[in-house]
Design a protein around this motif. Sequence first.
Motif, short mmCIF file in Angstrom:
data_model
loop_
_atom_site.label_atom_id
_atom_site.label_comp_id
_atom_site.label_asym_id
_atom_site.label_seq_id
_atom_site.Cartn_x
_atom_site.Cartn_y
_atom_site.Cartn_z
N LEU A 1 30.30 -12.52 -10.51
CA LEU A 1 31.50 -11.76 -10.12
C LEU A 1 31.79 -10.64 -11.13
O LEU A 1 32.22 -9.55 -10.75
CB LEU A 1 32.71 -12.69 -10.00
CG LEU A 1 32.65 -13.72 -8.87
CD1 LEU A 1 33.77 -14.75 -9.01
CD2 LEU A 1 32.70 -13.04 -7.50
N ASN A 2 31.56 -10.92 -12.41
CA ASN A 2 31.75 -9.90 -13.45
C ASN A 2 30.88 -8.68 -13.18
O ASN A 2 31.30 -7.54 -13.40
CB ASN A 2 31.41 -10.44 -14.84
CG ASN A 2 32.48 -11.35 -15.41
OD1 ASN A 2 33.65 -11.25 -15.06
ND2 ASN A 2 32.06 -12.23 -16.29
N LYS A 3 29.66 -8.91 -12.73
CA LYS A 3 28.69 -7.83 -12.52
C LYS A 3 28.88 -7.10 -11.19
O LYS A 3 28.34 -6.02 -11.00
CB LYS A 3 27.27 -8.39 -12.58
CG LYS A 3 26.90 -8.91 -13.95
CD LYS A 3 25.54 -9.60 -13.92
CE LYS A 3 25.28 -10.29 -15.24
NZ LYS A 3 24.15 -11.22 -15.17
N ASP A 4 29.63 -7.68 -10.28
CA ASP A 4 29.82 -7.11 -8.94
C ASP A 4 30.86 -5.98 -8.98
O ASP A 4 32.04 -6.23 -9.21
CB ASP A 4 30.27 -8.22 -7.98
CG ASP A 4 30.34 -7.78 -6.53
OD1 ASP A 4 30.45 -6.56 -6.27
OD2 ASP A 4 30.29 -8.66 -5.66
N ASP A 5 30.41 -4.75 -8.76
CA ASP A 5 31.31 -3.59 -8.80
C ASP A 5 32.34 -3.59 -7.67
O ASP A 5 33.31 -2.83 -7.73
CB ASP A 5 30.50 -2.30 -8.74
CG ASP A 5 29.68 -2.08 -10.00
OD1 ASP A 5 30.05 -2.63 -11.05
OD2 ASP A 5 28.67 -1.35 -9.93
#
Length: 169
Positions: free
Chosen positions: A81-85
Motif C-alpha cells: 500500500l505504501n508503494k501504490d501511488d
Amino acid sequence: MTLELRAKPLIREIYSKLRIEIENSSLDLTLAVVMIGDDPAARFYVQNIEKKGRKVGINIHTIIFPKTITQQKLLNKLSELNKDDHIHGIMVQKPLPPQINEELINEQIDPLKDVDGFHPVNMGNLVLEKDSLLPSTPAAVLEILKYYQIKTGGQNIVILGRSNIVGKP
C-alpha cells in the motif's frame, strides 16, 4: 452557564467544504482501511468511514483479513500500500489481534500516508509542535472548540488518559 456543544453543524460545514475542495482538485483520493477480524464495533466504525468517504468524494478501499493473519503478511500488505501511488492514505483499524505488534505496524506505514498520525515521525512532529497530522479525536475536539469560539489559552484543562489516540496528542 451551560453550553451544549453540538458537532453536527460543524460536520456539515466541514463536509461541504471538503466535497468542494475534492471536486476542484485533480486527485482521485483513495484511503486504504485495513481491518483484521470481525470486531462488531470496528466494523461499524469502518462502515461509517466508507459512508463518509462517499459523502465527500474519497474512495475507501477496505481490506479485511482474518484475525489469524501473521505479522509478516500484514507488514507485506502495508508495504504494498505504501508503494501504490493510487493510495493516498492508510489506516489500520484497531483492535489488533494479540499476534500483531501494533508498534511495528505503526512504523511500517509511510508517514506521509499515515492518516491516524501514529507513525513515530508524525508523533514526534506533534510533540515538537511541528507540522503534523493530528489524530482524529483530538483534532475533532479542537475543531469544536474553535467552532464555538471557546478560548483555552490560560485555562486549566484536564485530559484524562495517556493513549496515543487521545490523551498524548
